[in-house]
Design a protein around this motif. Structure first.
Motif, PDB file in Angstrom:
ATOM      1  N   VAL A   1      -5.264 -69.364  32.978  1.00 23.44           N
ATOM      2  CA  VAL A   1      -4.214 -70.372  33.165  1.00 23.44           C
ATOM      3  C   VAL A   1      -4.473 -71.118  34.460  1.00 23.44           C
ATOM      4  N   ARG A   2      -4.565 -72.437  34.399  1.00 25.84           N
ATOM      5  CA  ARG A   2      -4.834 -73.264  35.568  1.00 25.84           C
ATOM      6  C   ARG A   2      -3.536 -73.839  36.139  1.00 25.84           C
ATOM      7  N   CYS A   3      -3.575 -74.173  37.409  1.00 27.25           N
ATOM      8  CA  CYS A   3      -2.398 -74.734  38.112  1.00 27.25           C
ATOM      9  C   CYS A   3      -2.044 -76.101  37.527  1.00 27.25           C
ATOM     10  N   THR A   4      -0.772 -76.296  37.261  1.00 22.31           N
ATOM     11  CA  THR A   4      -0.305 -77.566  36.686  1.00 22.31           C
ATOM     12  C   THR A   4      -0.441 -78.710  37.680  1.00 22.31           C
ATOM     13  N   LEU A   5      -0.316 -78.419  38.985  1.00 21.43           N
ATOM     14  CA  LEU A   5      -0.319 -79.475  39.996  1.00 21.43           C
ATOM     15  C   LEU A   5      -1.732 -79.905  40.381  1.00 21.43           C
ATOM     16  N   CYS A   6      -2.553 -78.937  40.811  1.00 20.86           N
ATOM     17  CA  CYS A   6      -3.893 -79.317  41.264  1.00 20.86           C
ATOM     18  C   CYS A   6      -4.920 -79.336  40.139  1.00 20.86           C
ATOM     19  N   LYS A   7      -4.570 -78.785  38.971  1.00 19.27           N
ATOM     20  CA  LYS A   7      -5.409 -78.820  37.764  1.00 19.27           C
ATOM     21  C   LYS A   7      -6.720 -78.031  37.908  1.00 19.27           C
ATOM     22  N   ASP A   8      -6.887 -77.283  38.993  1.00 20.68           N
ATOM     23  CA  ASP A   8      -8.193 -76.668  39.235  1.00 20.68           C
ATOM     24  C   ASP A   8      -8.095 -75.159  39.425  1.00 20.68           C
ATOM     25  N   ALA A   9      -7.290 -74.718  40.404  1.00 20.11           N
ATOM     26  CA  ALA A   9      -7.230 -73.301  40.765  1.00 20.11           C
ATOM     27  C   ALA A   9      -6.516 -72.484  39.685  1.00 20.11           C
ATOM     28  N   VAL A  10      -6.857 -71.174  39.673  1.00 21.07           N
ATOM     29  CA  VAL A  10      -6.182 -70.252  38.761  1.00 21.07           C
ATOM     30  C   VAL A  10      -4.725 -70.112  39.199  1.00 21.07           C
ATOM     31  N   ALA A  11      -3.820 -70.036  38.221  1.00 20.24           N
ATOM     32  CA  ALA A  11      -2.375 -70.016  38.519  1.00 20.24           C
ATOM     33  C   ALA A  11      -1.810 -68.620  38.262  1.00 20.24           C
ATOM     34  N   PRO A  12      -1.584 -67.832  39.329  1.00 19.72           N
ATOM     35  CA  PRO A  12      -0.959 -66.516  39.142  1.00 19.72           C
ATOM     36  C   PRO A  12       0.561 -66.574  39.190  1.00 19.72           C
ATOM     37  N   MET A  13       1.126 -67.756  39.528  1.00 19.48           N
ATOM     38  CA  MET A  13       2.573 -67.891  39.712  1.00 19.48           C
ATOM     39  C   MET A  13       3.141 -68.883  38.692  1.00 19.48           C
ATOM     40  N   TYR A  14       4.486 -68.820  38.542  1.00 20.88           N
ATOM     41  CA  TYR A  14       5.172 -69.670  37.548  1.00 20.88           C
ATOM     42  C   TYR A  14       6.561 -70.020  38.076  1.00 20.88           C
ATOM     43  N   CYS A  15       6.944 -71.334  37.992  1.00 17.12           N
ATOM     44  CA  CYS A  15       8.293 -71.771  38.387  1.00 17.12           C
ATOM     45  C   CYS A  15       9.169 -71.785  37.144  1.00 17.12           C
ATOM     46  N   GLU A  16      10.184 -70.927  37.148  1.00 19.37           N
ATOM     47  CA  GLU A  16      11.062 -70.811  35.980  1.00 19.37           C
ATOM     48  C   GLU A  16      12.023 -71.986  35.849  1.00 19.37           C
ATOM     49  N   VAL A  17      12.193 -72.769  36.929  1.00 17.63           N
ATOM     50  CA  VAL A  17      13.084 -73.937  36.889  1.00 17.63           C
ATOM     51  C   VAL A  17      12.340 -75.154  36.352  1.00 17.63           C
ATOM     52  N   CYS A  18      11.134 -75.398  36.922  1.00 18.44           N
ATOM     53  CA  CYS A  18      10.362 -76.583  36.531  1.00 18.44           C
ATOM     54  C   CYS A  18       9.434 -76.302  35.358  1.00 18.44           C
ATOM     55  N   HIS A  19       9.214 -74.992  35.040  1.00 17.95           N
ATOM     56  CA  HIS A  19       8.370 -74.578  33.921  1.00 17.95           C
ATOM     57  C   HIS A  19       6.951 -75.100  34.078  1.00 17.95           C
ATOM     58  N   ILE A  20       6.367 -74.798  35.262  1.00 19.09           N
ATOM     59  CA  ILE A  20       4.975 -75.170  35.531  1.00 19.09           C
ATOM     60  C   ILE A  20       4.246 -73.974  36.107  1.00 19.09           C
ATOM     61  N   ASP A  21       2.928 -73.900  35.860  1.00 18.34           N
ATOM     62  CA  ASP A  21       2.066 -72.869  36.429  1.00 18.34           C
ATOM     63  C   ASP A  21       1.593 -73.312  37.801  1.00 18.34           C
ATOM     64  N   LEU A  22       1.511 -72.351  38.761  1.00 21.04           N
ATOM     65  CA  LEU A  22       1.192 -72.699  40.145  1.00 21.04           C
ATOM     66  C   LEU A  22       0.134 -71.765  40.710  1.00 21.04           C
ATOM     67  N   CYS A  23      -0.796 -72.355  41.484  1.00 21.38           N
ATOM     68  CA  CYS A  23      -1.702 -71.542  42.281  1.00 21.38           C
ATOM     69  C   CYS A  23      -1.011 -71.200  43.597  1.00 21.38           C
ATOM     70  N   LYS A  24      -1.613 -70.324  44.387  1.00 18.55           N
ATOM     71  CA  LYS A  24      -0.957 -69.872  45.620  1.00 18.55           C
ATOM     72  C   LYS A  24      -0.775 -71.019  46.609  1.00 18.55           C
ATOM     73  N   ASP A  25      -1.770 -71.911  46.716  1.00 24.37           N
ATOM     74  CA  ASP A  25      -1.660 -73.032  47.661  1.00 24.37           C
ATOM     75  C   ASP A  25      -0.549 -74.004  47.263  1.00 24.37           C
ATOM     76  N   CYS A  26      -0.406 -74.233  45.982  1.00 22.68           N
ATOM     77  CA  CYS A  26       0.592 -75.208  45.515  1.00 22.68           C
ATOM     78  C   CYS A  26       2.009 -74.641  45.528  1.00 22.68           C
ATOM     79  N   VAL A  27       2.129 -73.302  45.585  1.00 21.19           N
ATOM     80  CA  VAL A  27       3.461 -72.690  45.658  1.00 21.19           C
ATOM     81  C   VAL A  27       4.190 -73.157  46.905  1.00 21.19           C
TER      82      VAL A  27
END
Length: 527
Positions: A4-30
């Protein structure tokens, strides 16, 4: 399973998820995502979210199985047993996580549109109901008054006719009464003579005087000729049968009553309906499409792509079409010229009145005061695409002095500001852009602003006869985030005053002294 890739940067692996915005996030974008102050966020690990999702995805038909797919044709979640069954065998199925993410994003988008746009439009419609009800009642009272006036007029005409006929009868009475009296006098005189003759004849019959009898001469022929008979032809009133249909035609009639619903001309387009203006490039040189002759102008606002409201140096606001033909006029409540005008999303006209420090809404024949200011005078306004009002205001008393110091930042910040209102509630105050530059110069020069569909705010300052700078007539555009976008100049604009944009983001500029409204294209066409 795919990474699963980060929704914002489109590149890094996304270990996190925003339950409000429903997007996948990498650690930097969190960190960047949580620093966004525009809304509330709840960031959890993607693993935790998937476990929660799995826990909540128990198959309704097979309680011991988890649903991992969604049947598009049946619009239900399905487990492995369901997938292999004949019921869903030939149906198209998608991963349930993908469906959930897509649906949550759609729900979030619909929620924002309902909260920020659609609901406010319904609020405007609801607020207009009492005004519409009052308009109906006022119209009915006016029509009843007109009926009574017509009734009185008809009664007056009937009374006049009757009085004239009565006068004619009285005049005729005055003429035939002397004739009857004369006839009566002649007849009475003759009757007295006849009575005397009868007495004389009786005496002659009884007398023995031969001489008196011999002298008698008969007057019977004289009395046999009766006096002329007086014939008087008296007038008779000949009443006509009252014809109700004819009377109704003469009296007047009510026009046909009907109740109709019509589609409002200000339906908000969906985000996908048109490309965002911010994604469209600007023209190097704005193009003059047309100019519309009107009168001495201060303000302009688009009712539609074909009709514009204007105001100038008097109390009357006027509606024109693009040919310059006057369609409608409205007078301000105070009787003074408006400081600014704007059309709301529902098509109502709002105007700023510095005389009584108020913001007013014109709806039908009614004028409703929306906002009353204290210690500030409105100098311009616009109705935004979200349904809010942006109001330019100068301090009412303290900053009227002409001996101000233009370099005094504290003085300048307290002299002029732009305030955003949601209904009658103040929600934002803007004094400078992000570069620290004031939006307007100090003093009571003419000031304007408008907003395009991307919520970019265009401001114009007509102090000392110039637009924002003292060397040329030009307009600048400020982005939604407060960043300067560009100037609009070199397009033949002279003594610019009011600004507005239509649904295609064409810019309308009112020229103060020429009385013209110029229509400009400053975005490149999407065709």
């Amino acid at each position: 399973m795919d990474v699963v890739r980060c929704t914002l940067c489109k590149d890094a692996v996304a270990p996190m998820y925003c339950e409000v915005c429903h997007i996948d996030l990498c650690k930097d974008c969190v960190v960047e995502h949580l620093s966004d102050t525009d809304g509330f966020h709840k960031v959890v690990s993607l693993k935790q979210f998937l476990l929660t999702l799995r826990y909540n995805s128990v198959c309704p038909n097979h309680p011991t199985k988890q649903c991992e797919q969604h049947c598009e044709e049946c619009n239900v979640r399905v487990c492995g047993i369901c997938v292999s069954s004949k019921e869903h065998d030939q149906h198209k199925k998608e991963d349930i996580l993908k469906i959930l993410t897509t649906k949550k994003a759609l729900i979030q988008k619909d929620l924002l549109e309902l909260k920020n746009s659609v609901y406010s439009k319904y609020q405007e419609a609801a607020e207009n109901i009492p005004i519409q009800r009052a308009d109906v009642r006022k119209h009915s009272e006016q029509e009843i008054a007109a009926l009574n006036e017509q009734r009185e007029a008809l009664h007056k005409e009937i009374d006049t006719i009757v009085q004239r006929m009565m006068t004619e009868i009285n005049e005729m009475d005055k003429q035939y009464t002397p004739a009857i009296e004369k006839q009566e006098h002649v007849i009475n005189k003759t009757m007295n003579e006849i009575k005397q003759v009868i007495l004389d004849l009786k005496s002659l019959l009884e007398t023995s005087d031969v001489g008196l009898v011999c002298k008698y001469k008969s007057k019977i022929e004289e009395f046999r000729k009766l006096p002329p008979k007086l014939k008087i032809f008296l007038p008779n009133f000949l009443p006509q049968k009252i014809n109700r249909e004819q009377l109704l035609k003469q009296f007047g009639s009510l026009s046909i009553f009907s109740i109709k619903t019509e589609e409002q001309g200000y339906t908000m387009p969906s985000p996908e309906a048109e490309s965002s203006p911010s994604a469209r490039p600007l023209l190097d040189v704005p193009r003059l499409i047309t100019d519309i002759p009107t009168y001495y102008l201060y303000n302009v606002s688009c009712l539609s792509d074909e009709e514009i409201w204007t105001s100038g140096d008097n109390k009357i606001m006027k509606l024109y079409n693009l040919k310059g033909e006057l369609l409608k006029s409205v007078k301000t409540k105070s009787g003074y010229q408006p400081e600014g005008i704007s059309v709301t999303r529902s098509g109502g006209l709002v105007y700023a009145d510095s005389e009584d420090c108020s913001i007013n809404l014109v709806s039908g024949t009614q004028i409703q005061t929306l906002i009353k200011l204290r210690d500030w005078k409105p100098r311009g306004l616009c109705s935004t695409f979200s349904g809010d009002l942006l109001v330019i205001m100068d301090h009412d008393v303290e900053y009227l002095s002409s001996d101000y110091d233009d370099d005094d930042d504290d003085y300048a910040d307290d002299a002029t500001k732009v305030v955003r209102y949601s209904g009658s509630t103040e929600t934002q105050t803007i004094k400078r852009d992000d570069q620290g530059e004031r939006l307007y110069s100090i003093g009571y020069g003419i000031k304007f602003l408008c907003e395009n569909r991307n919520m970019d705010i265009c401001v114009a300052d007509h102090s000392q006869g110039n637009i924002l700078t003292s060397d040329n007539d030009r307009i600048h555009i400020i982005g939604q985030d407060g960043h300067f976008l560009r100037f609009i100049h070199n397009c033949g604009v002279q003594d610019s005053s009011g600004l507005c944009v239509d649904s295609r983001d064409n810019l309308f500029v009112a020229e103060l002294r020429t009385g013209k409204v110029k229509k400009l294209q400053y975005y490149k066409s999407t065709d």
